[in-house]
Design an enzyme around this catalytic site. Structure first.
Site, PDB file in Angstrom:
ATOM      1  CB  SER A  55      -0.929   0.004   1.221  1.00  0.00           C
ATOM      2  OG  SER A  55      -0.191   0.064   2.423  1.00  0.00           O
ATOM      3  CE  LYS A 112      -2.928   1.863   4.967  1.00  0.00           C
ATOM      4  NZ  LYS A 112      -2.674   1.258   3.649  1.00  0.00           N
TER       5      LYS A 112
END
Length: 821
Positions: free
Chosen positions: A658, A701
Site C-alpha cells: 500500500s 490511515k
C-alpha cells in the site's frame, strides 16, 4: 494538461454514509418483532440446510467463518431445530459378558427403555435372592434333600457292611478312622488282637494272616471307591436337587423379562446367560440373616458375583424429544470417546463393566455432534480417533494408555457400538482450506461447507432485520432498548466494521458489545432508553481504552523524536501510512519514506529487503517500481540508474504494497529534483502502468494522519491522497468529516500516478509523445532529463577506465543485482 486539484478532492458527503433516523419506521426496537433468523447469511443458511438434510454417511458439515458472525449460535439453533424432527435414537447399556468378562456386551433399547431395564434387573436380582433363599430353606426341599441323602447313605452303609462281613471271614476287623480304613486281626475269641498277641503267633499263622490281609486290602480299596462314588452321587444329587429347585424358583421371573423384551434378541440372549449363571452361582444368593460375617476375600467374591448382574446405562435418551444435539466445548479424547475408570481395592487398581463412561460421541449417536475444529485439532488423538470412528461406523472405548503405552496391560475391551452421527465442525476459513488441501480423509467426510460472510449488502430489508435483531439482543441480554437514533448510529458503526458504505457487518458479536456498553452509559445517566449519544460515548470509550500506544507514538512525533513533517516541501521525501493491528484496535501512523538516486546500474534498491525487514508483498511492490520506470522512461534508451528507498525509523518488518505509490513518488521527486508537499500523505499501491490500486485500512490511515496534523497544527493545506477505488470504503469519524467540510483538511482520490504527482508538486505531469519524450516544463520531462544525464555520466566514466576495470564493475553489479531490478 494539468489536473485541477479541486476536481480530485473528495466531497464531504462521500466521506461517510450517514443513516437518517427519520427513515427508520419505529421509535424504539421494542416496537419491532424480534429477529431470530440469521441476517445476511443466505449462502451459509442454504448450505447448512442441505448438509443437515442429507442422511447418507460421510456427509458431514464444516461451518466456515470469522468469529463474531453468529456462526456458532446459529448452527446450534438450526441443528436443534432439525433434530426435533428426527427420531430419538436408542439407549445403550453395557452388561457383563459371562463368556469373556474382559469384553462387556453392548445392548440397545428403545428410547427410555434402558432406564427401565436397569430397574428391572435390580428388581430381578432382589426377587431371585428372596426366591432362592425361600426355596432352599423350605421344608419340602429339606425333605427331598434328606430323602436323597438317606438313600445314598443306606447304600454306602451296605457297602461297608459287606466289607465288614468279608473281613470277618478272613479273620479281620475293619475300623474307619479319620485317617482312613484300618484292618485288625481277630483272636480266636473274636476280639481284636493286640500287638503282643500277634507277635506270639507262630510264623505260619502270621503268614496266613498276611496273605488274608492282602486280599482284604483289595476289597477295602474297592469298598472305598464305591463309597466315594456314592458320596459323589450324593453331592451331585443334592446339587441337581438344588439346581432344579432354584430353576423352578427363578424361571418365572426371568421368563417375564424374556417376554417383555422378546423383540430384542440380544437382550433375550443376555437373560438366558443370566439364568445359567445364577444356577452356577446360586450359593451367592443364599446369604441369610444371622449368618456369621464372611472373611473379606469371600465377602468380596460373593459381592462380585451379585454385581455382575447390574446394568451400566451408558446412554439414556429417555428425556429427549427428537435426536440428540451435543456441543462439546472441550473435545479431549476421553470427553469424546469415553473411558474405562479404575478404583482402588485391596491395594490394587481394578475395574469392571460398571465403570465404563460414555463420551460426547456416545451421547450424540443417532443425532448431531458440534465441535470447534481448532479445539479438536489441539487435543491429542481426538481428530484421528474421530475420523476413524466416522470411517468405521462404530465407536470404541479404548484408553489412550493402551495406544501409546510401551507395555500392554490387561483391561476391558467393551464391545463397539454402531455409530450413526452427523458431525458439524466450526472453524475459520484458513483452517478449512489447510485441512482440505492436506487431509484426504477430510475431503471425503466433510462434503458441505457452510460459509459465513463477514459483510452483507446494505439494503433496506437488511437494515430492518438488523434493527429487529438489536431488539432481540436487548430482550435476551436485559439491556436498555435502543431508540431510532441509537439504531442509526449502530448501523453506521456496522458499515465502519464492514469498511464499506454499501455493506453492513455481520459481526454481531462486536455490535452486541457496543450495545451492552451503550446501555451501561445510559443507565449511569438514569436513562431507560439508549440514544445515539450513548452509542457514540461507548464507541469513544472503546477507542480510549485501547489507543495508549497510538497516543505514545503521537507524543514522540510531537516531541520530534519520530521525524514526520506535516508542512513545507522536500525533495525525495514523503509521508506514507501504515496500519498497526493491536488485536482489539487498529490505527495508522505516518512514516517518512525517503529516496536517493545516483549514477549506476544497480536499479532500485530496497533497503528493508537488504536487511531482511521487507515482507514478500512489499518487495514485490518495490520491484514493480522498476517496471514502471522502464516502461515510462526507457522506451528509446537503456535505463541507467542506482537508487535506494527506505522507511525511516522503522525497526520491524515492512509488509504490504500500500506504500508503493508513495515510494514511487519519493523516487520520482529525487530524480526530477522537484519537492513534494509534506502536508499531504499518500496511500495506495501502483502497478507497472502507473494506475493506483485499492488498499485496506483506508479509514484508519486517513484518521491517523489527521490526528498527527491536528496535534502539530492544521494549516488547511494538509490531507491524504487515496485510491479512487477506495471511495466506497470511506466511513470516517465525524470529526474528520467536519474538518474536511470546514476546509481544514482535505482528501484527494486519484486513479493514476500522474494525478497524484500534480497534487503533490503543483506542476503538470506531462504525457509522453510518440517518440517517448515529454513536453518541456513537465514533471516527467525533468525525470527523463535526469535519467539521460545519469546515462551520459556513466558513459563518460566507463570511457575513462580500462576495459578490465569496467568489466569487473559490471560483474560486481550483476552479482549485486540478483532478483532486484
Amino acid at each position: 494538461m494539468a489536473v485541477n486539484r479541486l476536481d480530485l478532492r473528495v466531497d464531504p458527503g462521500q466521506l461517510r454514509w450517514i443513516c437518517d433516523p427519520a427513515q427508520l419506521e419505529f421509535e424504539t426496537v421494542v416496537d419491532l418483532p424480534p429477529e431470530r433468523s440469521l441476517v445476511g447469511q443466505e449462502r451459509a443458511v442454504r448450505a447448512l440446510d442441505l448438509g443437515l438434510s442429507v442422511q447418507q454417511p460421510m456427509f458431514h458439515v464444516f461451518v466456515v467463518g470469522p468469529v463474531g458472525t453468529g456462526r456458532t449460535t446459529y448452527t446450534q439453533a438450526k441443528v436443534r431445530e432439525v433434530a426435533q424432527t428426527q427420531p430419538t435414537p436408542p439407549d445403550w447399556c453395557y452388561v457383563y459378558n459371562f463368556k469373556d468378562p474382559s469384553q462387556p456386551v453392548a445392548l440397545s433399547f428403545p428410547p427410555g427403555e434402558g432406564r427401565r431395564f436397569v430397574a428391572a434387573m435390580q428388581s430381578l436380582v432382589e426377587e431371585l435372592r428372596n426366591a432362592i433363599r425361600q426355596v432352599l430353606a423350605s421344608e419340602h426341599f429339606e425333605a427331598m434333600k434328606r430323602q436323597t441323602l438317606e438313600r445314598l447313605e443306606a447304600e454306602a452303609n451296605r457297602v461297608w457292611q459287606e466289607l465288614e462281613a468279608f473281613a470277618r471271614q478272613k479273620g479281620f476287623l475293619v475300623q474307619r478312622t479319620p485317617l482312613g480304613i484300618t484292618t485288625v486281626p481277630l483272636s480266636p475269641s473274636g476280639q481284636p488282637m493286640t500287638q503282643e498277641e500277634f507277635e506270639r503267633l507262630p510264623g505260619l499263622v502270621k503268614d496266613r494272616l498276611a496273605q488274608a490281609n492282602r486280599e482284604l486290602q483289595e476289597e477295602v480299596a474297592e469298598a472305598v471307591r464305591k463309597v466315594r462314588g456314592i458320596e459323589r452321587q450324593a453331592r451331585e444329587a443334592v446339587s441337581q436337587l438344588e439346581r432344579d429347585a432354584v430353576l423352578a424358583a427363578i424361571r418365572d421371573p426371568i421368563q417375564r423379562l424374556r417376554e417383555r423384551y422378546r423383540d430384542l434378541p440380544q437382550v433375550v440372549a443376555y437373560l438366558d446367560a443370566v439364568q445359567e449363571d445364577v444356577l452356577e452361582h446360586k450359593d451367592a444368593f443364599r446369604e441369610e440373616e444371622g449368618q456369621p460375617q464372611l472373611p473379606v476375600p469371600l465377602a468380596a467374591l460373593r459381592r462380585s458375583v451379585l454385581e455382575r448382574y447390574e446394568v451400566n446405562l451408558l446412554v439414556d435418551n429417555s428425556g429427549l424429544q427428537g435426536a440428540p444435539v451435543v456441543f462439546e466445548t472441550n473435545p479431549s479424547y476421553y470427553n469424546l470417546f469415553g473411558k474405562v475408570e479404575y478404583r482402588g481395592e485391596l491395594g490394587t487398581m481394578v475395574t469392571d463393566f460398571r465403570m465404563i463412561r460414555p463420551g460426547a460421541v456416545h451421547r450424540a449417536n443417532g443425532g448431531f455432534l458440534i465441535l470447534n475444529a481448532r479445539d479438536v485439532l489441539l487435543q491429542l488423538a481426538s481428530y484421528d480417533a474421530l475420523k476413524r470412528a466416522l470411517r468405521s461406523g462404530e465407536v470404541r472405548i479404548e484408553n489412550l494408555s493402551e495406544q501409546y503405552g510401551l507395555i500392554p496391560t490387561a483391561t476391558l475391551r467393551p464391545q463397539p457400538i454402531p455409530l450413526r452421527l452427523k458431525v458439524i465442525l466450526i472453524g475459520p476459513p484458513d483452517l478449512y482450506y489447510l485441512l482440505y488441501r492436506y487431509d484426504e480423509d477430510f475431503r471425503k467426510m466433510f462434503r458441505v461447507k457452510a460459509d459465513f460472510d463477514s459483510v452483507m449488502p446494505r439494503t433496506e430489508e437488511n437494515m430492518r432485520r438488523v434493527a429487529a435483531a438489536l431488539g432481540a439482543m436487548c430482550r435476551d441480554d436485559g439491556v436498555c432498548p435502543c431508540d431510532r437514533t441509537a439504531v442509526a448510529k449502530v448501523l453506521e458503526y456496522s458499515a465502519r466494521l464492514a469498511e464499506s458504505q454499501d455493506k453492513l457487518s455481520t459481526r454481531f458479536g462486536e455490535i452486541k458489545q457496543v450495545l451492552v456498553e451503550a446501555s451501561a452509559w445510559a443507565q449511569r445517566e438514569g436513562q431507560r432508553v439508549v440514544t445515539a449519544r450513548h452509542v457514540q460515548k461507548a464507541l469513544e470509550e472503546r477507542i480510549y481504552r485501547s489507543n495508549l500506544i497510538e497516543e505514545k507514538i503521537h507524543e514522540l512525533i510531537q516531541k520530534g523524536q519520530l521525524y514526520v513533517d506535516v508542512d513545507g516541501a522536500v525533495v525525495g521525501q514523503i509521508n506514507g501510512l501504515s496500519v498497526w493491528l493491536l488485536g482489539d484496535y487498529a490505527f495508522a501512523r505516518p512514516t517518512r519514506i525517503t529516496a536517493r538516486a545516483f549514477v549506476g546500474t544497480r536499479g532500485v534498491v530496497n533497503i528493508e529487503r537488504e536487511i531482511n525487514l521487507s515482507g514478500p508483498i512489499h518487495s514485490k511492490g518495490v520491484l514493480i517500481l522498476s517496471g514502471y520506470l522502464g516502461g515510462q522512461y526507457a522506451a528509446q534508451r537503456p535505463l541507467s540508474l542506482s537508487a535506494s528507498l527506505t522507511f525511516e525509523q522503522t525497526y520491524e518488518e515492512v509488509e504490504g504494497d500500500s506504500a508503493s505509490a508513495a515510494e514511487l513518488y519519493a523516487l520520482l521527486s529525487v530524480l526530477a529534483g522537484v519537492p513534494l508537499q509534506q502536508g499531504i500523505a499518500v496511500t495506495g499501491s501502483v502497478n507497472q502502468r502507473g494506475e493506483i490500486q485499492p488498499i485496506g485500512g483506508v479509514n484508519e490511515k486517513i484518521e491517523g494522519f489527521y490526528a498527527v496534523c491536528k496535534a502539530k497544527g492544521l494549516t488547511g493545506r494538509q490531507g491524504v491522497i487515496i485510491p479512487y477505488s477506495n471511495l466506497r470504503n470511506l466511513m470516517l469519524r465525524e470529526e474528520v468529516v467536519q474538518a474536511v467540510r470546514e476546509g481544514r483538511f482535505h482528501i484527494w482520490a486519484v486513479r493514476t500516478l500522474d494525478e497524484g504527482l500534480e497534487i503533490l508538486t503543483g506542476m503538470p505531469a506531462g504525457q509522453p509523445r510518440p517518440d517517448g519524450t515529454f513536453p518541456e516544463g513537465t514533471f516527467h520531462a525533468r525525470v527523463a532529463a535526469r535519467l539521460e544525464e545519469f546515462a551520459e555520466r556513466l558513459r563518460r566514466m566507463r570511457g575513462q577506465r580500462p576495459d578490465s576495470e569496467r568489466e569487473a564493475e559490471e560483474e560486481r553489479n550483476r552479482e549485486a543485482e540478483g532478483p532486484r531490478a
